[in-house]
Design a protein around this motif. Structure first.
Motif, PDB file in Angstrom:
ATOM      1  N   PHE A  24     -10.791  -2.701  -4.614  1.00 26.15           N
ATOM      2  CA  PHE A  24     -11.178  -1.296  -4.525  1.00 26.15           C
ATOM      3  C   PHE A  24     -11.556  -0.907  -3.109  1.00 26.15           C
ATOM      4  N   ASP A  25     -12.148  -1.819  -2.351  1.00 26.18           N
ATOM      5  CA  ASP A  25     -12.493  -1.509  -0.972  1.00 26.18           C
ATOM      6  C   ASP A  25     -11.220  -1.270  -0.153  1.00 26.18           C
ATOM      7  N   ASP A  26     -10.208  -2.139  -0.340  1.00 24.46           N
ATOM      8  CA  ASP A  26      -8.939  -1.951   0.371  1.00 24.46           C
ATOM      9  C   ASP A  26      -8.265  -0.643  -0.037  1.00 24.46           C
ATOM     10  N   PHE A  27      -8.269  -0.372  -1.341  1.00 23.17           N
ATOM     11  CA  PHE A  27      -7.617   0.849  -1.813  1.00 23.17           C
ATOM     12  C   PHE A  27      -8.353   2.093  -1.347  1.00 23.17           C
ATOM     13  N   PHE A  28      -9.679   2.050  -1.344  1.00 22.99           N
ATOM     14  CA  PHE A  28     -10.439   3.235  -0.930  1.00 22.99           C
ATOM     15  C   PHE A  28     -10.069   3.615   0.499  1.00 22.99           C
ATOM     16  N   LYS A  29      -9.952   2.625   1.365  1.00 25.13           N
ATOM     17  CA  LYS A  29      -9.585   2.903   2.757  1.00 25.13           C
ATOM     18  C   LYS A  29      -8.188   3.506   2.844  1.00 25.13           C
ATOM     19  N   THR A  30      -7.247   2.952   2.064  1.00 18.72           N
ATOM     20  CA  THR A  30      -5.881   3.479   2.060  1.00 18.72           C
ATOM     21  C   THR A  30      -5.841   4.895   1.497  1.00 18.72           C
ATOM     22  N   PHE A  31      -6.523   5.103   0.371  1.00 20.36           N
ATOM     23  CA  PHE A  31      -6.534   6.424  -0.261  1.00 20.36           C
ATOM     24  C   PHE A  31      -7.158   7.474   0.662  1.00 20.36           C
ATOM     25  N   LYS A  32      -8.240   7.107   1.301  1.00 15.64           N
ATOM     26  CA  LYS A  32      -8.926   8.050   2.190  1.00 15.64           C
ATOM     27  C   LYS A  32      -8.009   8.449   3.338  1.00 15.64           C
ATOM     28  N   ALA A  33      -7.310   7.463   3.899  1.00 11.88           N
ATOM     29  CA  ALA A  33      -6.403   7.740   5.016  1.00 11.88           C
ATOM     30  C   ALA A  33      -5.232   8.624   4.593  1.00 11.88           C
ATOM     31  N   ASN A  34      -4.817   8.508   3.317  1.00 11.37           N
ATOM     32  CA  ASN A  34      -3.662   9.268   2.823  1.00 11.37           C
ATOM     33  C   ASN A  34      -4.050  10.559   2.105  1.00 11.37           C
ATOM     34  N   GLY A  35      -5.319  10.880   2.078  1.00  7.13           N
ATOM     35  CA  GLY A  35      -5.760  12.137   1.482  1.00  7.13           C
ATOM     36  C   GLY A  35      -5.703  12.178  -0.037  1.00  7.13           C
ATOM     37  N   ILE A  36      -5.762  11.000  -0.678  1.00  5.18           N
ATOM     38  CA  ILE A  36      -5.728  10.958  -2.148  1.00  5.18           C
ATOM     39  C   ILE A  36      -7.018  11.558  -2.709  1.00  5.18           C
ATOM     40  N   THR A  37      -6.867  12.380  -3.739  1.00  4.19           N
ATOM     41  CA  THR A  37      -8.035  13.037  -4.335  1.00  4.19           C
ATOM     42  C   THR A  37      -8.328  12.566  -5.762  1.00  4.19           C
ATOM     43  N   LYS A  38      -7.283  12.135  -6.496  1.00  2.00           N
ATOM     44  CA  LYS A  38      -7.470  11.801  -7.908  1.00  2.00           C
ATOM     45  C   LYS A  38      -6.783  10.480  -8.243  1.00  2.00           C
ATOM     46  N   CYS A  39      -7.473   9.654  -9.044  1.00  2.00           N
ATOM     47  CA  CYS A  39      -6.928   8.373  -9.487  1.00  2.00           C
ATOM     48  C   CYS A  39      -6.810   8.382 -11.005  1.00  2.00           C
ATOM     49  N   ILE A  40      -5.680   7.909 -11.508  1.00  2.00           N
ATOM     50  CA  ILE A  40      -5.397   7.921 -12.949  1.00  2.00           C
ATOM     51  C   ILE A  40      -5.202   6.487 -13.422  1.00  2.00           C
ATOM     52  N   ARG A  41      -5.899   6.133 -14.479  1.00  2.00           N
ATOM     53  CA  ARG A  41      -5.721   4.816 -15.098  1.00  2.00           C
ATOM     54  C   ARG A  41      -4.747   4.961 -16.255  1.00  2.00           C
ATOM     55  N   THR A  42      -3.633   4.291 -16.155  1.00  2.00           N
ATOM     56  CA  THR A  42      -2.591   4.389 -17.171  1.00  2.00           C
ATOM     57  C   THR A  42      -2.995   3.575 -18.403  1.00  2.00           C
ATOM     58  N   PRO A  43      -2.235   3.658 -19.509  1.00  2.00           N
ATOM     59  CA  PRO A  43      -2.709   3.128 -20.803  1.00  2.00           C
ATOM     60  C   PRO A  43      -3.270   1.714 -20.745  1.00  2.00           C
ATOM     61  N   ILE A  55       7.972   2.053  -4.801  1.00  2.00           N
ATOM     62  CA  ILE A  55       6.523   2.188  -4.657  1.00  2.00           C
ATOM     63  C   ILE A  55       6.146   2.200  -3.179  1.00  2.00           C
ATOM     64  N   ASN A  56       5.228   3.061  -2.814  1.00  2.00           N
ATOM     65  CA  ASN A  56       4.709   3.074  -1.458  1.00  2.00           C
ATOM     66  C   ASN A  56       4.095   1.703  -1.158  1.00  2.00           C
ATOM     67  N   PRO A  57       4.589   0.962  -0.155  1.00  2.00           N
ATOM     68  CA  PRO A  57       4.081  -0.402   0.089  1.00  2.00           C
ATOM     69  C   PRO A  57       2.584  -0.460   0.360  1.00  2.00           C
ATOM     70  N   GLU A  58       2.006   0.630   0.816  1.00  2.00           N
ATOM     71  CA  GLU A  58       0.561   0.664   1.041  1.00  2.00           C
ATOM     72  C   GLU A  58      -0.222   0.550  -0.263  1.00  2.00           C
ATOM     73  N   TYR A  59       0.458   0.797  -1.396  1.00  2.00           N
ATOM     74  CA  TYR A  59      -0.221   0.836  -2.686  1.00  2.00           C
ATOM     75  C   TYR A  59      -0.035  -0.446  -3.493  1.00  2.00           C
ATOM     76  N   ILE A  60       0.356  -1.515  -2.815  1.00  2.00           N
ATOM     77  CA  ILE A  60       0.411  -2.834  -3.446  1.00  2.00           C
ATOM     78  C   ILE A  60      -0.544  -3.752  -2.692  1.00  2.00           C
ATOM     79  N   LYS A  61      -1.498  -4.342  -3.407  1.00  2.00           N
ATOM     80  CA  LYS A  61      -2.523  -5.189  -2.782  1.00  2.00           C
ATOM     81  C   LYS A  61      -2.553  -6.562  -3.456  1.00  2.00           C
ATOM     82  N   PHE A  62      -2.694  -7.598  -2.646  1.00  2.00           N
ATOM     83  CA  PHE A  62      -2.811  -8.962  -3.154  1.00  2.00           C
ATOM     84  C   PHE A  62      -4.085  -9.603  -2.621  1.00  2.00           C
ATOM     85  N   VAL A  63      -4.660 -10.523  -3.426  1.00  2.00           N
ATOM     86  CA  VAL A  63      -5.807 -11.312  -2.999  1.00  2.00           C
ATOM     87  C   VAL A  63      -5.458 -12.789  -3.171  1.00  2.00           C
ATOM     88  N   PHE A  64      -5.806 -13.619  -2.168  1.00  2.00           N
ATOM     89  CA  PHE A  64      -5.467 -15.035  -2.170  1.00  2.00           C
ATOM     90  C   PHE A  64      -6.725 -15.892  -2.013  1.00  2.00           C
TER      91      PHE A  64
END
Length: 372
Positions: free
Chosen positions: A322-341, A247-256
């Motif tokens: 979602f705020d952390d992911f939005f910044k990462t996705f925007k920087a990486n040019g992500i266009t589509k998000c899929i929610r798995t089952p 997994i791309n390490p940028e795509y794992i997020k933790f909150v403490f």
């Protein structure tokens, strides 16, 4: 028709590769990696066999394979949760209900022999395996963590007296549809009110010290679901070694929290669907290249796992994620998000997404039938 039980390496390879013939050149089927599938059924490598057993069957007509099925017993589920359930998975078949009937009869026989009460499937060994027969969304490409099937699969089960047990939804949304200001404002308030902090990564090795705590939280988060079977210590060690580096390490997020206790995690994966289609089950000579390219450059991502400690659910923690992911996705040019089952009855998960307008693209379900 002849049904045989897999008992040697050649038959196991035949079992694993049968879908490659059934779905040959199909635009929406995503082939697994053959070596990974074979390892799945290696009792010396897959830790699921510490507490489970699997019996694999192949159906033949005129010396040609026409179906397969795995009959599975999760003994943790049977003995610790007192659910006398026989599972079946890795089920693929031609459009002949008699083949399905013969394969499921083998599952039933094993259930009877072990004094189990009902059969449910398709499903794997645990909650991290693939699940469900696709019932809607046949014209959408699958993913590496879902099974694809033809429409007649559900029809076969219903003809044989199986009834719906669990329903799952898959959905997607475009990043351009998300208003980032909503999460940006909310996350500031949530961080301050509950004294929370988030952690982002760029190197896989920095993630590893937190993975055990993540699986602890995973077990806690999903424990209330009727279908849940906890991940064991042996399994988490296996998953840590096998999947986290993928997994791309940028795509794992933790909150403490303020005491540095993990209270939320999210794992997002790049979409490997097209790369797996190009690899066609093999890492070499070019499969590894396609997967590595997708890991770095895919413009679509899959929300694979998300967990929030029960005491922090409905407190806006998702705004931080979602705020952390939005910044990462925007920087990486992500266009589509899929929610798995997502399990239909898992209302806590649905609440996490209440501020994002996603479109349901696929539905799948497991089916149930009494063994008697």
């Amino acid at each position: 028709m002849e049904i045989i039980q897999v008992n040697n390496k050649k038959q196991l390879k035949d079992f694993v590769t049968f879908p490659f013939d059934l779905y040959k050149n199909h635009p929406y089927w995503v082939p697994p990696l053959i070596a990974d599938e074979i390892e799945n059924f290696d009792i010396t490598k897959n830790p699921a066999f510490e507490s489970a057993e699997a019996h694999l069957f192949l159906a033949y007509q005129n010396n040609k394979i026409v179906g397969r099925i795995a009959a599975i017993i999760n003994w943790n589920e049977v003995n610790n949760q007192h659910k006398k359930k026989m599972r079946f998975g890795w089920w693929d078949v031609i459009d002949d209900v008699e083949v399905t009937k013969a394969l499921l009869e083998k599952v039933r026989e094993i259930g009877l022999k072990n004094n189990l009460e009902h059969i449910e499937g398709p499903m794997g060994f645990s909650n991290l395996d693939k699940v469900g027969v696709l019932t809607e969304g046949f014209d959408y490409i699958g993913s590496m963590i879902t099974w694809y099937n033809f429409p007649y699969y559900a029809q076969h089960l219903e003809q044989l007296g199986y009834v719906k047990e669990k329903e799952y939804h898959e959905s997607s949304f475009l990043l351009s549809q998300v208003d980032p200001t909503v999460f940006a404002r909310a996350q500031e308030f949530v961080r301050k009110r509950y004294e929370l902090s988030s952690m982002n990564f760029t190197r896989t090795q920095d993630i590893m010290p937190y993975v055990d705590e993540m699986f602890d939280l995973f077990n806690t988060t999903y424990a209330h679901l009727a279908s849940f079977v906890a991940i064991t210590d042996i399994q988490r060690a296996y998953f840590k070694k096998k999947y986290i580096p993928f997994i791309n390490p940028e795509y794992i997020k933790f909150v403490f929290d303020k005491d540095n206790r993990m209270i939320a995690f999210t794992i997002v994966m790049p979409s490997f669907s097209e790369a797996l289609q190009k690899a066609n089950g093999k890492l070499f000579p070019f499969g590894f290249y396609h997967l590595l390219k997708a890991k770095k450059n895919s413009k679509e991502v899959l929300f694979y796992l998300i967990g929030i400690a029960p005491e922090y659910q409905n407190k806006g923690v998702t705004a931080i994620i979602f705020d952390d992911f939005f910044k990462t996705f925007k920087a990486n040019g992500i266009t589509k998000c899929i929610r798995t089952p997502e399990l239909e009855e898992n209302h806590s998960i649905h609440n996490l997404w209440k501020n994002i307008d996603a479109r349901v693209t696929r539905r799948r379900r497991t089916y149930l039938k009494s063994i008697q």
